[in-house]
Scaffold this active site. Sequence first.
Site, PDB file in Angstrom:
ATOM      1  N   PHE A 120       0.893  -1.157   0.000  1.00  0.00           N
ATOM      2  CA  PHE A 120       0.000   0.000   0.000  1.00  0.00           C
ATOM      3  C   PHE A 120       0.929   1.203   0.000  1.00  0.00           C
ATOM      4  O   PHE A 120       1.597   1.476   0.999  1.00  0.00           O
ATOM      5  CB  PHE A 120      -0.841  -0.069   1.277  1.00  0.00           C
ATOM      6  CG  PHE A 120      -1.709   1.117   1.565  1.00  0.00           C
ATOM      7  CD1 PHE A 120      -3.000   1.193   1.046  1.00  0.00           C
ATOM      8  CD2 PHE A 120      -1.265   2.142   2.386  1.00  0.00           C
ATOM      9  CE1 PHE A 120      -3.817   2.283   1.354  1.00  0.00           C
ATOM     10  CE2 PHE A 120      -2.080   3.234   2.690  1.00  0.00           C
ATOM     11  CZ  PHE A 120      -3.365   3.295   2.164  1.00  0.00           C
TER      12      PHE A 120
ATOM     13  N   THR B 295       2.544   6.976   1.316  1.00  0.00           N
ATOM     14  CA  THR B 295       3.499   7.969   1.831  1.00  0.00           C
ATOM     15  C   THR B 295       4.570   8.320   0.792  1.00  0.00           C
ATOM     16  O   THR B 295       5.063   7.469   0.072  1.00  0.00           O
ATOM     17  CB  THR B 295       4.174   7.419   3.100  1.00  0.00           C
ATOM     18  OG1 THR B 295       3.146   7.033   4.021  1.00  0.00           O
ATOM     19  CG2 THR B 295       5.074   8.445   3.757  1.00  0.00           C
TER      20      THR B 295
ATOM     21  N   ARG C  55      12.835 -15.186  38.319  1.00  0.00           N
ATOM     22  CA  ARG C  55      13.951 -14.373  38.831  1.00  0.00           C
ATOM     23  C   ARG C  55      13.853 -14.204  40.356  1.00  0.00           C
ATOM     24  O   ARG C  55      12.819 -13.726  40.864  1.00  0.00           O
ATOM     25  CB  ARG C  55      13.935 -13.001  38.136  1.00  0.00           C
ATOM     26  CG  ARG C  55      14.940 -12.015  38.666  1.00  0.00           C
ATOM     27  CD  ARG C  55      16.345 -12.378  38.268  1.00  0.00           C
ATOM     28  NE  ARG C  55      17.298 -11.364  38.690  1.00  0.00           N
ATOM     29  CZ  ARG C  55      18.601 -11.564  38.695  1.00  0.00           C
ATOM     30  NH1 ARG C  55      19.114 -12.724  38.272  1.00  0.00           N
ATOM     31  NH2 ARG C  55      19.420 -10.610  39.088  1.00  0.00           N
TER      32      ARG C  55
ATOM     33  N   GLU D 148       0.294   4.008   9.480  1.00  0.00           N
ATOM     34  CA  GLU D 148      -1.160   4.072   9.217  1.00  0.00           C
ATOM     35  C   GLU D 148      -1.806   5.210  10.009  1.00  0.00           C
ATOM     36  O   GLU D 148      -2.916   5.093  10.526  1.00  0.00           O
ATOM     37  CB  GLU D 148      -1.832   2.712   9.444  1.00  0.00           C
ATOM     38  CG  GLU D 148      -1.319   1.692   8.438  1.00  0.00           C
ATOM     39  CD  GLU D 148      -2.240   0.537   8.144  1.00  0.00           C
ATOM     40  OE1 GLU D 148      -3.436   0.621   8.422  1.00  0.00           O
ATOM     41  OE2 GLU D 148      -1.716  -0.464   7.618  1.00  0.00           O
TER      42      GLU D 148
END
Length: 380
Positions: free
Chosen positions: A123, A126, A268, A363
């Site tokens: 797509f 930009t 941990r 987006e």
Amino acid sequence: MRLEPSMKQAVIRRTVRKYSEQRLAPAAVEMDRTAEFPLDIAGEMAALQFFGIEIPSTYGGAGLETVSYAMVIEEISKVNAAMGLCVAVHNGVAASPMHMFGNEEQFQRFLIPLASGRAIGTFCLTEPNAGSDASSLETAAVREGDEYILNGNKVFVTNGGVSGINLIFGRVLPDHKGKNFAVFIVESHRKGLEKGPSEDLMGMRGNPVCPISLNDCRIPVENLLGGEGEGLKIALSTLNGGRIGIAAQALGIAQGALDVSIRYAKERHQFGRPISGFGAIQGFLADMGTRVEAARLLVYRASDLRDKGLDHASESAMAKLFASEAAVEVTKLGVQIHGGYGYTKAYPIERFYRDAKVCEIYEGTSEVQRMIIARGLMKR
Ligand SMILES: Cc1cc2nc3c(=O)[nH]c(=O)nc-3n(C[C@H](O)[C@H](O)[C@H](O)COP(=O)(O)OP(=O)(O)OC[C@H]3O[C@@H](n4cnc5c(N)ncnc54)[C@H](O)[C@@H]3O)c2cc1C
């Protein structure tokens, strides 16, 4: 109102989760390290219909609804966000607009290869001078007989390095009112289409995001998607759906970060006990879990509206805004829970943190999502 997945959706989620844990989780480390896209795994995913999730079976897709689509993206992104990005962009903003705005001839030529995964889609909106303000794009098309001649430069094309079919947004000249936008389907083999080297990204490193330039690139007029002047409508409608994919991706990253952080907190030991016993760590986990669940509800709500054919512009923007900011916050807290080891590549949390950030950018940035949401609220 139903908030639980259906039996079918639960099966889809389980199946995708199993595949993702077995195949995509081990590949994620290598993709991040080498910044190489594994075409063999993509081929495997094509056979499993990951590339035509919402496309009807007549055209080679799986014919699923958007809620299932969001679950698929979430499960993939939980372990391998770069592959989640590939699948989200291919399905959400390449195959989907082809299906929504194409004609039967285009379905045969382009949709079937996309849905079957024979061609990966992009797509391309930009440009160097057109980011948030997509209306200022400069890519231009001139009609000459039965062809359009395209010139322009696209940047940050997700899947670009491996794409076969590209949706290029441009304006048809002469464009006196500045509104003659259109979408052109340009196959990667066309003369005049050139791909630049992949970007050296902070996260999502396994996805080949690159620039694409068009230099007197000729395409037949049959490659116009929709009509001349329909480009903006196609872009906006596509992004309403695409944002659900990015929101689902952010949700997956956040859930993945929460899962590994819980595991680490239990394993941990400090001060003679697991760090999960400390109130501060429990507070982090509680905040992380709450953000993940809230993001999930927004993602499913937007998906459900889309499935019902209802307006979902604001809801998909809300889902994308909240889920991407949640992913950044949750992964940040995840690094904190891992202490110094969270700052190394010994654990996946460091990669999740880098992968999450871009969800706030592509987006439409978070600032743009807020504009869309505010506009929607003021219209009510
Ligand atoms: C990894 C990656 C993959 C991508 N994939 C694709 C892709 O497949 N296809 C595609 O077309 N694009 C893609 N993009 C591009 C992405 O959509 C753009 O980067 C994004 O839309 C922002 O545009 P820009 O980078 O030009 O930033 P700018 O628009 O220059 O924005 C810079 C800053 O200004 C802010 N800003 C801008 N305008 C306003 C305003 N009116 N009000 C308030 N703040 C504002 C922004 O929010 C941002 O913080 C990708 C980007 C990345 C990083």
